[in-house]
Design a protein around this motif. Structure first.
Motif, PDB file in Angstrom:
ATOM      1  N   PRO A 377       0.462  -1.107   0.223  1.00 30.87           N
ATOM      2  CA  PRO A 377       0.257  -0.321   0.204  1.00 30.87           C
ATOM      3  C   PRO A 377       0.617   1.179  -0.372  1.00 30.87           C
ATOM      4  CG  PRO A 377      -1.004  -1.658   1.585  1.00 30.87           C
ATOM      5  CD  PRO A 377       0.694  -2.211   0.919  1.00 30.87           C
ATOM      6  N   ASN A 378       0.822   1.778  -1.253  1.00 27.07           N
ATOM      7  CA  ASN A 378       0.947   3.094  -1.389  1.00 27.07           C
ATOM      8  C   ASN A 378       3.040   3.041  -1.473  1.00 27.07           C
ATOM      9  OD1 ASN A 378      -1.102   4.427   0.483  1.00 27.07           O
ATOM     10  ND2 ASN A 378      -0.558   3.884   1.961  1.00 27.07           N
ATOM     11  N   LYS A 379       3.286   2.168  -1.995  1.00 23.85           N
ATOM     12  CA  LYS A 379       4.922   1.900  -2.314  1.00 23.85           C
ATOM     13  C   LYS A 379       5.188   0.783  -2.786  1.00 23.85           C
ATOM     14  CE  LYS A 379       6.900   0.827   2.632  1.00 23.85           C
ATOM     15  NZ  LYS A 379       7.420   0.709   3.590  1.00 23.85           N
ATOM     16  N   THR A 380       6.168   0.805  -3.038  1.00 23.18           N
ATOM     17  CA  THR A 380       6.966  -1.123  -3.529  1.00 23.18           C
ATOM     18  C   THR A 380       8.426  -0.945  -1.891  1.00 23.18           C
ATOM     19  OG1 THR A 380       6.887  -0.106  -5.663  1.00 23.18           O
ATOM     20  CG2 THR A 380       8.404  -1.901  -5.683  1.00 23.18           C
ATOM     21  N   ASN A 381       8.183  -2.495  -1.288  1.00 26.56           N
ATOM     22  CA  ASN A 381       8.465  -2.585  -1.026  1.00 26.56           C
ATOM     23  C   ASN A 381      10.036  -3.510  -1.627  1.00 26.56           C
ATOM     24  OD1 ASN A 381       7.383  -2.178   1.177  1.00 26.56           O
ATOM     25  ND2 ASN A 381       6.823  -4.384   1.505  1.00 26.56           N
ATOM     26  N   TYR A 382      10.813  -3.924  -1.644  1.00 25.21           N
ATOM     27  CA  TYR A 382      12.413  -4.073  -1.997  1.00 25.21           C
ATOM     28  C   TYR A 382      12.696  -5.179  -0.765  1.00 25.21           C
ATOM     29  CZ  TYR A 382      12.012  -0.080  -4.989  1.00 25.21           C
ATOM     30  OH  TYR A 382      11.545   0.337  -6.419  1.00 25.21           O
ATOM     31  N   TYR A 383      13.175  -6.297  -1.069  1.00 21.06           N
ATOM     32  CA  TYR A 383      13.914  -7.624  -0.538  1.00 21.06           C
ATOM     33  C   TYR A 383      14.746  -8.320  -1.674  1.00 21.06           C
ATOM     34  CZ  TYR A 383      10.836 -10.955  -2.654  1.00 21.06           C
ATOM     35  OH  TYR A 383      10.245 -11.284  -4.020  1.00 21.06           O
ATOM     36  N   PHE A 384      15.746  -9.115  -0.641  1.00 26.69           N
ATOM     37  CA  PHE A 384      16.189 -10.377  -1.043  1.00 26.69           C
ATOM     38  C   PHE A 384      16.186 -11.564  -0.108  1.00 26.69           C
ATOM     39  CE2 PHE A 384      19.107  -8.630   2.429  1.00 26.69           C
ATOM     40  CZ  PHE A 384      20.531  -9.390   2.756  1.00 26.69           C
TER      41      PHE A 384
END
Length: 550
Positions: A377-384
């Motif tokens: 919601p409202n953004k993009t999450n980044y992960y590895f």
């Protein structure tokens, strides 16, 4: 026995600048005999509480307990300054800063008592106004001190608070009153102040609305939710104050109090008279600006995680990351580990990124990890995907300047008044708090709709989405306290907001509060160090003072 002397100060008010010098040519009773003398003593009481912008006096030391003992900040190293004991919850009994709070607070109280006890009410509106201002200042000091030296109200009104000194007699040395008795006196004083103050002075002086605003906070701390709402309503409905616009909010600290429509009461610091080189100010620990300030204390990772849930939040502009030059793209996250002694560790991890076939990677331990994304919601999450097969969430940004491994997330909420690097006039009460007081009181009464309506006002001003309902897995009180943390951060509220709600303080994030032995990863609200020791100097002076437990 050493006595606390009544502060008799000559002050002149020129362009809203309070100048202080010892007054030694008249007896205090003579000073009290005319209108100028009443103003002199009243301004002296303001001056004792205000101290100076360089870190002296009552407020500047009170702030360090209330904010450094919360979870909004991390310190990037150790320091010989005694405020470090507030930050790491290793309180000492001879902390000179705590002693300044006690000494300055009681000197101001005696000054207030002098005027309150000697001057009759009802002579004229100007005299009543001054009497009311002294009632307000006395209430503010007692409320502040009982929160430092006494346990929260809802942990027992019979717990020891602070001495209630209501006379100007230096031989009157009362023992500690109970927390309940101190709160009752605070409420009584504020109600008296509300009644007596009828003049419209600017917001660097106490006013009827300032008394009402502080009453709303006091009642909230007492969990008298109906009264907290009633007094919040009085201020909000007065029409005298308006929230700054979304565009103006990030510049809150740069405005003088008199030019800020949201400020209800503030201690005014002047660039002439109160400010020297800026090295000992509150803002100097948070940022280095124009080569002024230490810049050694930063926004905590948990605060950043909370506010970064909405990247469009204009309150993010209070945080100023210091990037390396030239820019180096990087991914960073907080990594939990274990020390050789088996204790948990929390550290920032920065890894330089590179592009390959349109994807983002970084190399760690000779392994290339791809940074993946997912919609949120409202953004993009980044992960590895980490070595254990789980997701480690990261921020994609540029590499930052660091001190002892801690990235410099500077805080700008206490700097740059009138363009002066570390000048700031601390806000004691402002309109946004009244909406949050009311929201919390509504939440505790089970009135979810009204609580959400008040939270929506704050979130709309911040430029972030409002809640149409309470998110799954949270309560309405969770939502209110999160918003209170975001809005009131770095203003000296957080420590009290946690403990008065019978919550444990979670400090599981990078910072030197986790250095050394027996570090507090979590501070239980029942712990003895929720309160500060009575200064040992005061115990020696006044033997009937009982020390707080070890």
């Amino acid at each position: 026995m050493k006595k606390i002397l009544i502060p008799i100060l000559i002050l002149s008010l020129t362009a809203c600048n309070i100048d202080r010098s010892p007054y030694d040519s008249k007896e205090s009773d003579v000073v009290l005999a005319d209108a100028t003398g009443l103003k002199t003593i009243t301004l002296g009481n303001y001056a004792l509480l205000k101290g100076d912008a360089e870190g002296g006096g009552f407020y500047n030391n009170l702030y360090r307990i209330s904010e450094y003992g919360g979870d909004n900040v991390d310190i990037s190293g150790t320091t010989s300054d005694s405020f470090f004991y507030y930050y790491n919850y290793k309180s000492i009994k001879n902390n000179y800063r705590t002693n300044i709070i006690w000494n300055s607070g009681y000197k101001a109280i005696i000054g207030c008592n002098r005027l309150i006890s000697k001057i009759a009410e009802g002579k004229d509106t100007e005299t009543d106004q001054l009497i009311g201002e002294n009632y307000f200042l006395r209430a503010y000091v007692y409320f502040s001190m009982v929160n430092v030296f006494g346990r929260p109200y809802n942990q027992g009104t019979g717990n020891p608070g602070v001495p209630l000194k209501l006379s100007d007699d230096v031989n009157d040395l009362p023992a500690r009153a109970t927390v309940g008795e101190v709160y009752n006196q605070v409420v009584s004083d504020l109600m008296k102040a509300e009644k007596l103050m009828t003049l419209d002075k600017n917001n660097i002086y106490a006013s009827k609305e300032a008394a009402q605003a502080l009453l709303s906070r006091v009642y909230l701390y007492m969990e008298n939710n109906d009264k907290a709402i009633e007094y919040a309503d009085k201020v909000i409905n007065s029409g005298k104050y308006t929230l700054l616009s979304k565009a103006e909010l990030p510049a809150y600290a740069t405005k003088t109090p008199e030019n800020n429509t949201e400020t209800i009461f503030a201690f005014k610091y002047n660039k002439d008279g109160d400010y020297s080189d800026g090295s000992s100010t509150i803002g100097s620990m948070y940022a280095t600006i124009q080569n002024v300030g230490w810049g050694e204390m930063y926004a905590s990772s948990t605060y950043l995680d909370l506010i970064n849930q909405n990247p469009q939040d204009v309150r993010l502009k209070f945080i100023s990351p210091k990037y390396k030059n030239p820019a180096i793209p990087a991914a960073y996250w907080v990594q939990k580990g274990t020390s050789s002694s088996g204790a948990a560790t929390y550290s920032y991890q920065f890894q330089n990124t590179f592009q390959q076939n349109g994807n983002t990677y970084f190399t760690m331990n000779n392994i290339n990890y791809q940074v993946l994304s997912e919609a949120a919601p409202n953004k993009t999450n980044y992960y590895f995907v980490n070595a254990n097969g789980g997701k480690t969430y990261v921020y994609l940004d540029n590499d930052m300047d660091k001190r002892n491994g801690y990235p410099k997330f500077y805080v700008l909420k206490c700097s740059l008044q009138e363009g002066v690097p570390q000048l700031w006039s601390p806000v004691i009460v402002r309109l946004a708090e009244l909406y949050l007081n009311r929201a919390e009181a509504y939440a505790k009464k089970g009135n979810t709709a009204s609580a959400l309506a008040d939270i929506s006002i704050i979130r709309t001003r911040a430029g972030i989405p409002v809640y149409n309902s309470v998110p799954a897995g949270q309560t309405i009180l969770d939502i209110v306290l999160q918003e209170r943390r975001l809005e009131m951060a770095f203003e000296g509220h957080r420590r009290y907001d946690v403990f008065r709600n019978k919550l444990d303080l979670d400090r599981q994030y990078p910072g030197t509060h986790l250095s050394g032995s027996n570090a507090f990863y979590t501070v239980p609200y029942t712990h003895n160090r929720v309160v500060e020791y009575i200064p040992e100097q005061q115990i020696q002076i006044q033997p009937n003072l009982v020390q707080n437990p070890d």
